[in-house]
Scaffold this motif. Sequence first.
Motif, mmCIF file in Angstrom:
data_model
loop_
_atom_site.group_PDB
_atom_site.id
_atom_site.type_symbol
_atom_site.label_atom_id
_atom_site.label_comp_id
_atom_site.label_asym_id
_atom_site.label_seq_id
_atom_site.Cartn_x
_atom_site.Cartn_y
_atom_site.Cartn_z
ATOM 1 N N ALA A 18 0.783 -1.287 -0.014
ATOM 2 C CA ALA A 18 -0.260 0.049 0.019
ATOM 3 C C ALA A 18 0.768 1.278 -0.098
ATOM 4 O O ALA A 18 0.577 2.009 -0.779
ATOM 5 C CB ALA A 18 -1.031 0.003 1.159
ATOM 6 N N ALA A 19 1.841 1.242 0.932
ATOM 7 C CA ALA A 19 2.887 2.522 0.981
ATOM 8 C C ALA A 19 3.385 2.527 -0.442
ATOM 9 O O ALA A 19 3.541 3.832 -1.049
ATOM 10 C CB ALA A 19 3.756 2.204 1.870
ATOM 11 N N MET A 20 3.844 1.652 -1.111
ATOM 12 C CA MET A 20 4.680 1.729 -2.348
ATOM 13 C C MET A 20 3.487 2.242 -3.505
ATOM 14 O O MET A 20 3.820 2.984 -4.371
ATOM 15 C CB MET A 20 5.173 0.610 -2.817
ATOM 16 N N MET A 21 2.604 1.628 -3.451
ATOM 17 C CA MET A 21 1.335 2.051 -4.381
ATOM 18 C C MET A 21 0.965 3.493 -4.182
ATOM 19 O O MET A 21 0.963 4.173 -5.234
ATOM 20 C CB MET A 21 0.055 1.161 -4.213
ATOM 21 N N GLY A 22 0.998 3.918 -2.981
ATOM 22 C CA GLY A 22 0.709 5.392 -2.869
ATOM 23 C C GLY A 22 1.746 6.320 -3.383
ATOM 24 O O GLY A 22 1.390 7.151 -4.019
ATOM 25 N N TYR A 24 3.777 5.455 -5.958
ATOM 26 C CA TYR A 24 3.596 5.355 -7.352
ATOM 27 C C TYR A 24 2.665 6.328 -7.976
ATOM 28 O O TYR A 24 2.727 7.061 -8.814
ATOM 29 C CB TYR A 24 3.540 3.987 -7.951
ATOM 30 N N LEU B 61 1.206 -2.554 -8.880
ATOM 31 C CA LEU B 61 2.080 -1.461 -8.747
ATOM 32 C C LEU B 61 2.673 -1.154 -10.181
ATOM 33 O O LEU B 61 2.715 0.190 -10.385
ATOM 34 C CB LEU B 61 3.189 -2.017 -7.987
ATOM 35 N N ALA B 64 0.213 1.085 -11.498
ATOM 36 C CA ALA B 64 0.089 2.311 -10.731
ATOM 37 C C ALA B 64 1.251 3.365 -11.422
ATOM 38 O O ALA B 64 1.076 4.450 -11.087
ATOM 39 C CB ALA B 64 0.289 2.158 -9.179
ATOM 40 N N ALA B 65 2.613 2.666 -11.398
ATOM 41 C CA ALA B 65 3.681 3.532 -11.852
ATOM 42 C C ALA B 65 3.565 4.101 -13.131
ATOM 43 O O ALA B 65 3.899 5.090 -13.515
ATOM 44 C CB ALA B 65 4.867 2.861 -11.403
ATOM 45 N N PHE C 125 -4.014 5.647 4.303
ATOM 46 C CA PHE C 125 -3.065 6.676 4.991
ATOM 47 C C PHE C 125 -3.794 7.649 5.639
ATOM 48 O O PHE C 125 -4.266 8.808 5.295
ATOM 49 C CB PHE C 125 -2.239 7.503 3.849
ATOM 50 N N LEU C 190 -5.731 9.741 -4.158
ATOM 51 C CA LEU C 190 -4.719 8.652 -4.028
ATOM 52 C C LEU C 190 -4.934 7.766 -2.858
ATOM 53 O O LEU C 190 -4.837 6.523 -2.839
ATOM 54 C CB LEU C 190 -3.499 9.381 -3.659
ATOM 55 N N VAL C 194 -5.951 3.688 -3.186
ATOM 56 C CA VAL C 194 -5.061 2.665 -2.416
ATOM 57 C C VAL C 194 -5.886 1.970 -1.741
ATOM 58 O O VAL C 194 -5.955 0.614 -1.383
ATOM 59 C CB VAL C 194 -3.900 3.136 -1.828
ATOM 60 N N LYS C 198 -6.491 -2.019 -1.316
ATOM 61 C CA LYS C 198 -5.472 -2.828 -0.563
ATOM 62 C C LYS C 198 -6.245 -3.387 1.154
ATOM 63 O O LYS C 198 -5.744 -3.767 1.599
ATOM 64 C CB LYS C 198 -4.261 -2.163 -0.029
#
Lengths: 207, 89, 555
Positions: A18-22, A24, B61, B64-65, C125, C190, C194, C198
Amino acid sequence: MADRVREPYAAPGQQREAAMMGMYIFLASETMLFSGLFLVALHLRLEHAPEVVAASRQMHYFIGAANTALLLTSSLLVALAVEAAREGRARPAVLATAILLGLGFLALKAVEYRMEYAEGILPLPGAVTEFSSPARHAFMNLYLIATALHAVHLSIGLGLLATLAVRLLRGTLPLPERSIVMVNAGLYWHLVDVIWIFLYPVFYLAR
Amino acid sequence: MRTASPVVVWIVLLALLGLTLAASFVLSGMIGLTVALAVASVKSGLVFWRYMHLREASGLLRIAALGALFWVFVLLAFVTADYLTRGLA
Amino acid sequence: MTLQERPDRENLADTGLSETPAERVSYLRAGHTLKSWLLTTDHKRIAILYLISITFFFFVGGAAAALVRLDLLTPAGDLLSNEGYNRAFTLHGVIMVWFFLIPSIPNTFGNFLLPLMIGARDLAFPRLNLLSWYIFMLAGLLTLAVLILGGVDTGWTFYTPLSSMFAHGQVVLAATAVFVAGFSSILTGLNFIVTVHKLRCPGMTWGRLPLFVWSIYATSLILVLATPVLSITLALIAAERLFGLGVFDPAVGGDPLLYQHLFWFYSHPAVYIMVLPALGVVSELVAAAARKPIFGYAFVAGSSMAIAVLGFFVWGHHMFVSGQSMYASAVFSFLSIAVAIPSGVKVYNWTATLYKGHISLDPPFLFAMAFIGLFVVGGLTGLILAMLAVDVHVHDTYFVVAHFHYIMVGGAVSAFFGALHFWWPKMFGRRYSLVWGRLSALLIFLGFNLTFFPQFLLGYLGMPRRYHVYPPEFQVLHVLSSAGAGILGLAYLMPFAYLFYALRYGPPAGDNPWGVTGLEWQTRSPPPKHNFDAVPVVDGPPYDYHVEMEGDEDG
């Protein structure tokens, strides 16, 4: 890699992804931000090709190349520091070197601005400028805006890296548990690099 | 190691920098622009793939990137289409 | 790597759950100090913070609209000066678009409901969520500064070269305010994306997501991808105005049309930021009112995504008369018409859902019905405007003004009030007076139509937008419109009376006052700080209502 799991997550892998997706997605929004500038550059190139080429020939493309090399090298060092962090090893010296290279980029950029100012092609407010055609003026306006915005992003990245280097030195960043912080700061730094990778040919190498 | 180490990627990146600089002395016009942007894309791809962890990331991911690239393309393509067809009979 | 399940579901003292008994009772009881609100990371409290903020801006923007409508009572524009009128409609646009409509449903109901609907404890978050509110408030303060320092008169579109070279007033400050608000949008979008990816609870597959979640997800994609383009565009305007670094200035080979391309690349999808969440709300309200599974769930969900993506391909229809290439115009015209397909899918599916349903005429449903009717009128007139040849005639007239107010005010604001009436018992644990709720829904619908239907006629007859001096023969329609605005204004105030009354004197709502499906109705009203005592597990499709078939015992 047993991350400390915080609310609202249930598992470490979920939290890390989740942190990495945020990050990106944030970087995707940064990409869109700069895409506006690239659109303007493309428009100038399509509508005023001879003027843009002439203006680009006047740029100090070797300084630009040196700056590209500096950023690429700092990216390498950040990647190495992140890789080490994920294996539980703190590498503050590597990170500090990357920061120095970033500062070197800014210093070189300042020197370059100064030279352009002296040549009368940097349209700073109040500067005495002389352009052989209006479109060259627009090109230099865009150059100044784009590189300044990039420098702002670079400075934010330097702040992030400096904070992390201090935390590594003090040992207040538990590794590898919190290596995700390093990963995300690294992602940001690399994107700043990628943006420059495109800014360089667009402004310096238009022929 | 199965894939290229970060240092190897760095060497390739610097080589590509040299290539794009050299190409700018030889090529010009639309070909020059295309080559310069292609080299920049390859360089960015390497940075994304190796330094930005897409090599080991999940499909989600990766999307997303890189998903934003599609929207960048839409913006550039439609506006370019407008400029290129203005004033046609 | 040890995969540890946390929080421990057996043990309430585990840090994954709320710490204090008060927090376990409800999120509203978890601290009564100002600090406990201003430093909260609870998505439900942040939703309330947003609700208060955007309500404030709704009335500031409404006051500007009142000035505009009062001024238009007479053909000579006696109330406001020319500059005053320009500033009033600019402020109305800027505040309503960026400080009410865009954050309205996503940041209040999206924040409150998204984790509840997917069985999560919070957004992905939580601290970023709070930061997003602070950024929004900073932007709001900048906007109020614009107001106090004399306003801005460019129209909400900030078109160059007017904004960069000729306009007086606080253009840069206003652009900065919108720029800052954009960061809030990006961070919220964002966070939502997420979260949906997730944090869905076990069993909550994509095919079981409530339709409101689908629409918020689609909206978030636009927030993240389009907003930065607006940010850079406004930055370029500011650079030109402040430092003379023109890139749109024709004197240096720039093109003002390029500004319009960039602006509408954001601002047309922004229309869908405003209306997609409303479409999601109405899907929920319709299913709840009909007590039936939504007809064609996959198509309704898919149409939200289709609108979000297609919305990026149509911006050029704002530039038909601007000097854009006519080939580009033709393509944009065709693509704009295509948006009618997913929009139509939604309307037909709502209708089919209602068919043979046990419809209860509660206030939320009345708002949903108002929405559907007004959305159809707004959508069909949008189709008229998407036609290249017709648009040339009615471009920049009141026809356009009426069209987008049918979508944004008749549509988005009606849905906002519908959501407020539907989830109010869940948010605060109190019932309100249904009679008053029905009455205000009716008055809002009537007031709205009286305000904006005459504007279609005005536009068709040739009344241009943004003028306050007009030929006397238009006065009757303008007076009708202003009278409608008066009714609408009063009708918007009504819910505040009975909803606030209900906060204190309303009877307890119970967990599920409407008797509907959805995870948010399975927890308490108001929900505890950690949303669910046990992590919910979903084992069935959404909107799983019992449908009576022919031959049923009591059918």
